[in-house]
Scaffold this motif. Structure first.
Motif, PDB file in Angstrom:
ATOM      1  N   UNK A 125       0.845  -1.192   0.000  1.00 51.51           N
ATOM      2  CA  UNK A 125       0.000   0.000   0.000  1.00 51.51           C
ATOM      3  C   UNK A 125       0.885   1.248   0.000  1.00 51.51           C
ATOM      4  N   UNK A 126       0.580   2.180  -0.899  1.00 53.97           N
ATOM      5  CA  UNK A 126       1.319   3.447  -0.947  1.00 53.97           C
ATOM      6  C   UNK A 126       2.671   3.288  -1.619  1.00 53.97           C
ATOM      7  N   UNK A 205       3.000  14.076  -1.837  1.00 52.86           N
ATOM      8  CA  UNK A 205       2.189  14.499  -0.704  1.00 52.86           C
ATOM      9  C   UNK A 205       1.372  15.736  -0.999  1.00 52.86           C
ATOM     10  N   UNK A 206       0.244  15.868  -0.264  1.00 51.33           N
ATOM     11  CA  UNK A 206      -0.559  17.088  -0.331  1.00 51.33           C
ATOM     12  C   UNK A 206      -1.106  17.360   1.067  1.00 51.33           C
ATOM     13  N   UNK A 213     -10.907  13.906  -2.408  1.00 51.84           N
ATOM     14  CA  UNK A 213      -9.617  13.542  -3.006  1.00 51.84           C
ATOM     15  C   UNK A 213      -8.862  12.476  -2.216  1.00 51.84           C
ATOM     16  N   UNK A 214      -8.291  11.530  -2.953  1.00 45.13           N
ATOM     17  CA  UNK A 214      -7.545  10.425  -2.336  1.00 45.13           C
ATOM     18  C   UNK A 214      -6.043  10.705  -2.286  1.00 45.13           C
ATOM     19  N   UNK A 215      -5.581  11.753  -2.975  1.00 41.65           N
ATOM     20  CA  UNK A 215      -4.127  11.952  -3.083  1.00 41.65           C
ATOM     21  C   UNK A 215      -3.405  11.975  -1.741  1.00 41.65           C
ATOM     22  N   UNK A 216      -3.931  12.713  -0.744  1.00 41.87           N
ATOM     23  CA  UNK A 216      -3.209  12.719   0.541  1.00 41.87           C
ATOM     24  C   UNK A 216      -3.139  11.328   1.170  1.00 41.87           C
ATOM     25  N   UNK A 219      -0.307   9.509  -1.116  1.00 41.76           N
ATOM     26  CA  UNK A 219       1.072  10.033  -1.039  1.00 41.76           C
ATOM     27  C   UNK A 219       1.430  10.583   0.334  1.00 41.76           C
ATOM     28  N   UNK A 220       0.446  10.723   1.215  1.00 38.22           N
ATOM     29  CA  UNK A 220       0.702  11.306   2.532  1.00 38.22           C
ATOM     30  C   UNK A 220       0.373  12.793   2.550  1.00 38.22           C
TER      31      UNK A 220
END
Ligand code: B12
Ligand code: SF4
Length: 432
Positions: A125-126, A205-206, A213-216, A219-220
């Motif tokens: 994961x990640x 990261x964001x 949004x799933x980005x954070x 990517x953290x």
């Protein structure tokens, strides 16, 4: 160990990106002393046959399969990408006893669901660089991977995901391994549809919290940057070693943190490259000085992640910037001659006729080079939009969101899609 990494992505929607994820994992696995082969199925006529051929030739001890996309996030012309992946996995398993390990952005959103759907046992994961290398070491020593951070396991039909290790600084990882790919196939030839693009990443990261949004989660939330010198080297190498004329940064917020963005632009500009590039900007940090530095560094256009033009909807989506920020960013970019892509992500909580008209009106006023319109917002687990969707009865408690589900406000049901279709059909620069 011999490690075969396969990118199954065959989606040709939008821009078709170089498989950067497995290139990063390949570099880390090579650095750890493993022998690595990569297979990019994007251009394959027969993905199953090509995969079986690669397995026959290379005889891997471990097969890593990258799942980037689950679906095309389109409520009205949806495509679900996993059925052919299942077919591929079944063929791989009948041809090889090597463990198949999943990874990738799509997998990271739905680890348990993907393992179950594909009837597999293990995934990462990640961020893949560290965990995958640790997993290979366990496999080599015949030790169980069960306590590894960031690992997803399915045992006797039950999945669990170990909490991830703190994210590593991306600069600690080697740059993506491109020699194992035919990067030239991702040379963007203007006019070619779909455009195949070479990509690179300067940060991960964001720190923001947009509700959909799933980005954070992928990517953290901590923004971690790579040394500007390394990023500029990579851009230079794309031009020099692979003949790439145009590249795209994958960073969701290329203009944050502003001081790093400036430093990076200075470093790139100092190389006097002829490669040109595109990036994504948040309207909040578009100061004139940074825009000038972007131009100096070879950037010719940018996606400006506005998503709406209505102040009420910007608040409801928790975008963290205002309508005035959008106006300033887009006008500033146009004054310096940049091409711009703005977005309308319509139908979220609170959307109605008035807010849609405000958004359409702002786009007509600002006239970006392209307006990309989406009607209905894909619901992902763990995002605040999921709570709205549950509350408003758009998804059921316990519903498996691997199968695409969307939020579309009650006030926009029935009319919004045909309305936007009509607007987009009459404007060549608007894409729905
Ligand atoms: C940049 C981006 C784009 C750009 C791509 C251009 C470019 N510059 O490359 C654009 C805007 C064009 C785009 C388009 C699309 N995108 Co997009 N995109 C992203 C984004 C933000 C980053 C992807 C990326 O390259 N990251 C950098 C690389 C290095 O990371 P990575 O691939 O994830 O790899 C790491 C890990 O995943 C892992 N890993 C990867 N593979 C493997 C394999 C193994 C074995 C292991 C162990 C680990 C591992 O290790 C890697 C290194 O740490 C992601 C969201 C995100 N934050 O991940 C969405 C994302 C991947 N996109 C998504 C989607 C849906 C799309 C589109 C289908 C949208 C559309 N309808 O047009 C298209 C598809 C394009 C295509 N043909 O594939 C979704 C996928 C989820 C889903 N529902 O399917 C994501 C997750 C965004 C989201 N909604 O959450 N995208
Ligand atoms: S939409 Fe962009 S700014 Fe908002 S959380 Fe996602 S990556 Fe961050």
């Amino acid at each position: 160990m011999r490690v075969l990494l396969i990118s199954e992505n065959r989606c040709r929607e939008n821009l078709v990106p170089f498989p950067l994820g497995i290139a990063c994992v390949a570099a880390a696995a090579r650095q750890a002393g493993h022998e690595v082969a990569c297979l990019d199925l994007m251009f394959s006529q027969d993905p199953v046959a090509d995969s079986l051929r690669a397995i026959g030739d290379f005889d891997p001890h471990c097969i890593g399969l990258s799942i980037r996309n689950i679906d095309n996030q389109d409520m009205f012309a949806g495509e679900f990408y996993l059925p052919p992946v299942k077919e591929l996995v079944e063929a791989i398993r009948s041809a090889s006893r090597a463990p198949v390990v999943l990874g990738g952005a799509g997998f990271t959103i739905f680890p348990g669901e993907c393992l179950e759907y594909l009837d597999l046992e293990t995934g990462v994961v990640g961020e893949g660089e560290r965990t995958f290398v640790e997993l290979l070491s366990r496999l080599e020593k015949r030790l169980p991977p069960d306590d590894l951070p960031g690992i997803a396991l399915r045992r006797d039909g039950v999945s669990r995901v170990n909490p991830p290790a703190p994210h590593a600084w991306p600069g600690l990882f080697p740059p993506p391994e491109r020699e194992l790919f035919d990067v030239t196939r991702y040379n963007w030839n203007p006019g070619e549809r779909p455009p195949f693009v070479a990509n690179l990443q300067a940060r991960r990261g964001c720190h923001l919290r947009c509700i959909y949004c799933t980005n954070p989660d992928i990517e953290g939330r901590l923004v971690r940057v790579r040394p500007p010198r390394e990023v500029a080297d990579e851009l230079a190498s794309l031009e020099r070693d692979h003949g790439i004329r145009y590249a795209i940064f994958t960073d969701s917020l290329f203009n944050y943190p502003p001081s790093y963005s400036e430093e990076l632009c200075r470093e790139i500009a100092s190389r006097k490259l002829s490669i040109r590039w595109w990036c994504s900007l948040n309207p909040l940090y578009c100061e004139r000085k940074l825009l000038e530095m972007l131009r100096e560094a070879g950037c010719t256009g940018m996606s400006i992640g506005n998503e709406s033009g209505s102040q009420d909807i910007l608040v409801s989506l928790k975008k963290g910037f205002t309508r005035e920020d959008i106006v300033r960013a887009v006008k500033g970019a146009h004054e310096l001659g940049f091409r711009t892509n703005c977005f309308l992500l319509l139908g979220g909580p609170g959307e109605n006729r008035r807010t849609v008209e405000e958004s359409v009106g702002l786009m007509l006023e600002l006239d970006p080079t392209q307006v990309t319109v989406t009607v209905g917002i894909r619901v992902y687990p763990g995002c605040e939009l999921h709570d709205h969707a549950l509350r408003d009865g758009m998804v059921a408690p316990g519903q498996n969101l691997l199968y695409p589900a969307f939020y579309l406000s009650r006030e926009t049901r029935g009319w919004l899609y045909p309305h936007m279709r009509e607007i987009c059909d009459s404007r060549p620069s608007w894409v729905l």
